[in-house]
Enzyme design. Structure first.
Site, short mmCIF file in Angstrom:
data_model
loop_
_atom_site.label_atom_id
_atom_site.label_comp_id
_atom_site.label_asym_id
_atom_site.label_seq_id
_atom_site.Cartn_x
_atom_site.Cartn_y
_atom_site.Cartn_z
CG ASN A 173 -34.81 1.26 18.59
OD1 ASN A 173 -35.25 1.52 19.71
ND2 ASN A 173 -35.21 1.88 17.51
CE LYS A 185 -41.83 -2.95 29.43
NZ LYS A 185 -40.52 -3.43 28.88
CD GLU A 219 -38.64 -6.11 29.76
OE1 GLU A 219 -38.77 -5.93 28.53
OE2 GLU A 219 -39.29 -5.46 30.60
CB SER A 221 -44.31 -1.99 17.26
OG SER A 221 -45.07 -2.57 18.29
CD GLU A 274 -42.09 10.42 19.74
OE1 GLU A 274 -42.03 10.18 18.51
OE2 GLU A 274 -42.20 11.57 20.20
CB CYS A 322 -38.61 4.67 14.85
SG CYS A 322 -37.88 6.05 15.72
CD GLU A 324 -40.95 0.49 12.00
OE1 GLU A 324 -41.84 0.02 12.71
OE2 GLU A 324 -40.22 1.44 12.34
P1 NAD Z 1 -42.95 -5.62 19.80
O1 NAD Z 1 -43.95 -4.91 19.00
O2 NAD Z 1 -43.39 -6.83 20.58
O3 NAD Z 1 -42.27 -4.65 20.88
C1 NAD Z 1 -41.87 -3.34 20.61
C2 NAD Z 1 -41.50 -2.71 21.96
O4 NAD Z 1 -42.66 -2.62 22.77
C3 NAD Z 1 -40.53 -3.55 22.79
O5 NAD Z 1 -39.66 -2.66 23.46
C4 NAD Z 1 -41.40 -4.29 23.79
O6 NAD Z 1 -40.76 -4.57 25.01
C5 NAD Z 1 -42.51 -3.31 24.01
N1 NAD Z 1 -43.78 -3.94 24.31
C6 NAD Z 1 -44.35 -4.98 23.66
N2 NAD Z 1 -45.56 -5.25 24.17
C7 NAD Z 1 -45.75 -4.36 25.19
C8 NAD Z 1 -46.81 -4.11 26.10
N3 NAD Z 1 -47.96 -4.81 26.06
N4 NAD Z 1 -46.66 -3.12 27.01
C9 NAD Z 1 -45.53 -2.37 27.04
N5 NAD Z 1 -44.51 -2.54 26.20
C10 NAD Z 1 -44.61 -3.52 25.28
O7 NAD Z 1 -41.82 -6.07 18.83
P2 NAD Z 1 -40.27 -6.24 18.90
O8 NAD Z 1 -39.94 -7.52 18.23
O9 NAD Z 1 -39.66 -5.99 20.24
O10 NAD Z 1 -39.88 -5.03 17.96
C11 NAD Z 1 -40.25 -5.11 16.60
C12 NAD Z 1 -40.99 -3.94 16.13
O11 NAD Z 1 -41.13 -2.93 17.08
C13 NAD Z 1 -40.23 -3.33 14.98
O12 NAD Z 1 -40.68 -3.86 13.78
C14 NAD Z 1 -40.53 -1.89 15.08
O13 NAD Z 1 -41.67 -1.61 14.30
C15 NAD Z 1 -40.96 -1.66 16.48
N6 NAD Z 1 -40.02 -0.87 17.27
C16 NAD Z 1 -40.09 0.46 17.14
C17 NAD Z 1 -39.23 1.25 17.86
C18 NAD Z 1 -39.26 2.75 17.75
O14 NAD Z 1 -38.28 3.39 18.06
N7 NAD Z 1 -40.38 3.35 17.37
C19 NAD Z 1 -38.29 0.66 18.70
C20 NAD Z 1 -38.25 -0.73 18.81
C21 NAD Z 1 -39.14 -1.49 18.09
#
Ligand code: NAD
Length: 475
Positions: free
Chosen positions: A151, A174, A177, A228, A249, A283, A380
Site C-alpha cells: 500500500n 522482501k 511482489e 495484516s 506494524e 493502516c 479492517e
Molecule cells: P495478506 O494478509 O495476504 O498480506 C498482507 C501483506 O503480508 C502482503 O504484503 C503480503 O505479501 C504479506 N504476506 C502475506 N503472507 C505472508 C507471509 N507468510 N510471510 C511474509 N509476508 C506475507 O493480504 P493482502 O490481500 O495482501 O492484504 C489485505 C490485508 O492486509 C488488508 O486487509 C490489511 O488488513 C492488511 N494490510 C495491512 C497493511 C499495513 O500497512 N498494516 C498493508 C497492507 C495490507
C-alpha cells in the site's frame, strides 16, 4: 517506461534468468507492465550470507559514515521522486501527486535516521564501589529480515531499511511482489549513495516461503513486518519459536469520533478526504465514524457531499483524486462488506459498487444505520467504504471505540479541552489525533497496541528494535 525488475543481492541487481517470475499488473488498466524475478532458496541463502559478512564490518562503521550515506539517499530520493512516483502509480494505482508526495515526504525518514544514528547513546551507572565502572552499551542486533506490503511501497521499505542500517545492522527486505518498483528504486538509491555490498538485500518471492526460510535462518536475528494482523501473528509465532526479536506494524480499524461541540463541517471535509487517501488502503485510515447525535445530520450531509464528489480514475491522470484499488482482492472485499451491511439492514447512501469494467475501481461509499457487530464495523475495511454511526455520550463512544482488538490510530474532533484530555488518556490506540491529522512524521513514533502491533518506527524510539543492550562492569 516501467523499469526492468530484479532482485538486489550483495550489491548486484539480478534479473529473471533461471528464476521463476511473477507478472506485475497496472491496477487501473489490468495490463502487464513488468516481470518480477522470484528468489530461489539459493538466492535467499546468498542474501543472508552476504548480509552476515557485511554486518561484521558495518556494525563497526562510524555513525558519521552511516549518517552520510542516509543523507545522500534522502537527497537522491528527492531528485528522483517524479520518476519513482510515476512508477508507483503504474504498479500500485494511487494518484500521481500522492505517489510523488510519498517519496518526497518519506525521504525524511532517511534524514531522520541519519540524525539519530549519531545519538545512539549508552550510559554510565554510578557504581557502589569507586573502583568499579559500570557501562550500558547499545549494539546493533545483527542481520534483520523485513517484510513490507503493497500500500505504501516506498514509505514502509525506507523506514525499515533506514532504521536497520542507521543502527549498524544489515538487512534482507522482501518487498511487495505486486508493487515492486519503489523498493527497487530504494535499492538503487543506497547503491548509488555508496552503501557497501551486502548491507542491503532486496528479494521477492512466495511470501510464506521467503519468510519461513529467512526467519528460521540462524544468521538472522531480528524480524520486522508491516501487513495484516493475521499474517503478523503467524510471523510473530514463528519468530518466537526461534527466540528472535520482532517489530510488528499491523492492521487497524481506527475510530473517528466527532463531538457536538466540534467544527462539524470542517471535521466532515477533513475526514472524508483523509479516508479516501490511497483509496482507503491505509493502516491508519479513519474507518469507523462515530458522530454525536446533535451533529449527526449535519456531519453526514457534508461527509457524503465530499465523498460523492471525488473524481475516481487512473492515477496517472492529473484530475484523478482517487485511483483504483491495488488488486482484485480489495474489490471483492469491498463487495463483501457492502453485501453484509445490506443484509443487516444498513443503507448505502453513496457508492456501493465497483465503478468500471476494466481496472480495480470501487466507488467511494458511505453506509449508515449499521450495527457495531457488522463486518464493516469489526473487520479492517482497507478500502473506500465508510460506516457512519451515531452516539450519545463520551463513556458510550469510548466503550464502542475500544471494543475491537485493534489499537492503531484514532481521530477525535472536539472544542472541549476536557473531552480532548479524556479521549487522549482513555482511547486504546497507539496514536490519537485531535482536531488534525499528525501521525507518521519521521520525528514522531508510529505504532500500534493490542492486535495492531509491537514496537514503534520513527521518533527517538526508532532504533529500539534494532539494538541490544549490553551491560559491562569493570574493576
Ligand atoms: P495478506 O494478509 O495476504 O498480506 C498482507 C501483506 O503480508 C502482503 O504484503 C503480503 O505479501 C504479506 N504476506 C502475506 N503472507 C505472508 C507471509 N507468510 N510471510 C511474509 N509476508 C506475507 O493480504 P493482502 O490481500 O495482501 O492484504 C489485505 C490485508 O492486509 C488488508 O486487509 C490489511 O488488513 C492488511 N494490510 C495491512 C497493511 C499495513 O500497512 N498494516 C498493508 C497492507 C495490507
Amino acid at each position: 517506461m516501467y523499469p526492468e525488475l530484479s532482485l538486489y543481492i550483495n550489491g548486484e541487481f539480478l534479473g529473471i534468468e533461471g528464476r521463476r517470475h511473477q507478472d506485475v499488473v497496472n491496477p487501473a488498466t489490468e495490463e502487464v507492465v513488468g516481470r518480477l524475478p522470484l528468489a530461489t532458496r539459493e538466492d535467499l541463502d546468498t542474501a543472508v550470507e552476504a548480509a552476515h559478512r557485511a554486518f561484521l564490518t558495518w556494525r563497526d562503521s562510524s555513525p558519521l559514515e552511516r549518517s552520510a550515506i542516509l543523507r545522500k539517499v534522502a537527497e537522491l530520493a528527492r531528485q528522483r521522486a517524479p520518476e519513482i512516483g510515476r512508477n508507483m502509480t503504474i504498479d500500485q494505482g494511487k494518484p500521481l501527486h500522492e505517489a510523488v508526495g510519498e517519496v518526497t515526504v518519506c525521504a525524511e525518514h532517511a534524514d531522520w535516521h541519519a540524525e539519530e544514528a549519531r545519538r545512539i547513546y549508552g550510559r554510565v551507572i554510578p557504581s557502589r564501589n569507586p573502583n568499579v565502572r559500570q557501562l550500558v552499551l547499545r549494539q546493533p542486533v545483527g542481520v534483520c529480515a523485513a517484510f513490507t506490503p503493497w500500500n505504501f511501497p516506498f514509505n514502509q521499505a525506507i523506514r525499515k531499511i533506514s532504521a536497520a542500517l542507521g543502527a549498524g545492522c544489515t538487512i534482507i527486505l522482501k518487498g511487495p511482489e505486486e508493487t515492486p518498483s519503489a523498493v527497487l528504486a530504494i535499492a538503487q538509491l543506497f547503491h548509488d549513495a555508496g552503501l557497501p555490498p551486502g548491507c542491503l538485500n532486496i528479494v521477492f518471492g512466495v511470501p510464506a516461503e521467503v519468510s519461513a526460510h529467512l526467519i528460521a535462518s540462524p544468521l538472522v536475528q531480528k524480524i520486522s513486518f508491516t501487513g495484516s494482523t493475521a499474517v503478523g501473528k503467524q510471523l510473530a509465532a514463528l519468530a518466537g519459536s526461534h527466540m528472535k526479536r520482532i517489530t510488528m506494524e499491523l492492521g487497524g480499524h481506527s475510530p473517528a469520533i466527532v463531538f457536538d461541540d466540534a467544527d462539524v463541517d470542517t471535521a466532515a471535509e477533513m475526514l472524508a478526504n483523509y479516508k479516501l487517501r490511497n483509496a482507503g488502503q491505509v493502516c491508519v485510515s479513519p474507518s469507523r465514524f462515530f458522530v454525536q447525535r446533535g451533529a449527526y445530520d449535519r456531519f453526514l450531509r457534508r461527509f457524503t457531499d465530499v465523498i460523492g464528489a471525488v473524481r475516481v480514475g487512473n492515477g496517472i491522470d492529473s484530475s484523478t483524486q482517487m485511483g483504483p484499488l491495488a488488486n482484485q482482492r480489495r474489490v471483492a472485499a469491498m463487495e463483501g462488506l457492502i453485501a453484509d451491511s445490506k443484509a443487516r439492514g444498513g443503507k448505502v447512501v453513496v457508492g456501493g459498487t465497483r465503478c468500471s469494467d476494466t481496472g480495480h475501481f470501487f466507488a467511494p461509499s458511505v453506509v449508515i444505520d449499521i450495527s457495531d457487530d457488522s463486518m464493516l464495523m469489526t473487520c479492517e475495511p482497507f478500502g473506500p467504504v465508510a460506516p457512519v454511526v451515531a452516539f450519545d455520550d463520551l463513556d458510550e463512544v469510548l466503550a464502542r471505540a475500544n471494543k475491537l482488538t485493534y489499537g492503531l490510530s484514532s481521530y477525535v474532533f472536539t472544542e472541549s479541552a476536557k473531552t480532548a484530555h479524556a479521549v487522549s488518556t482513555r482511547l486504546e490506540a497507539g496514536m490519537v489525533n485531535i482536531n488534525h491529522f499528525g501521525s507518521a512524521l519521521a520525528e514522531t513514533p508510529f505504532g500500534g497496541i493490542k492486535d495492531s502491533g509491537i514496537g514503534s518506527e520513527g521518533g527517538t524510539e526508532t532504533f529500539d528494535g534494532y539494538l541490544v543492550t549490553k551491560f559491562v562492569t569493570q574493576v
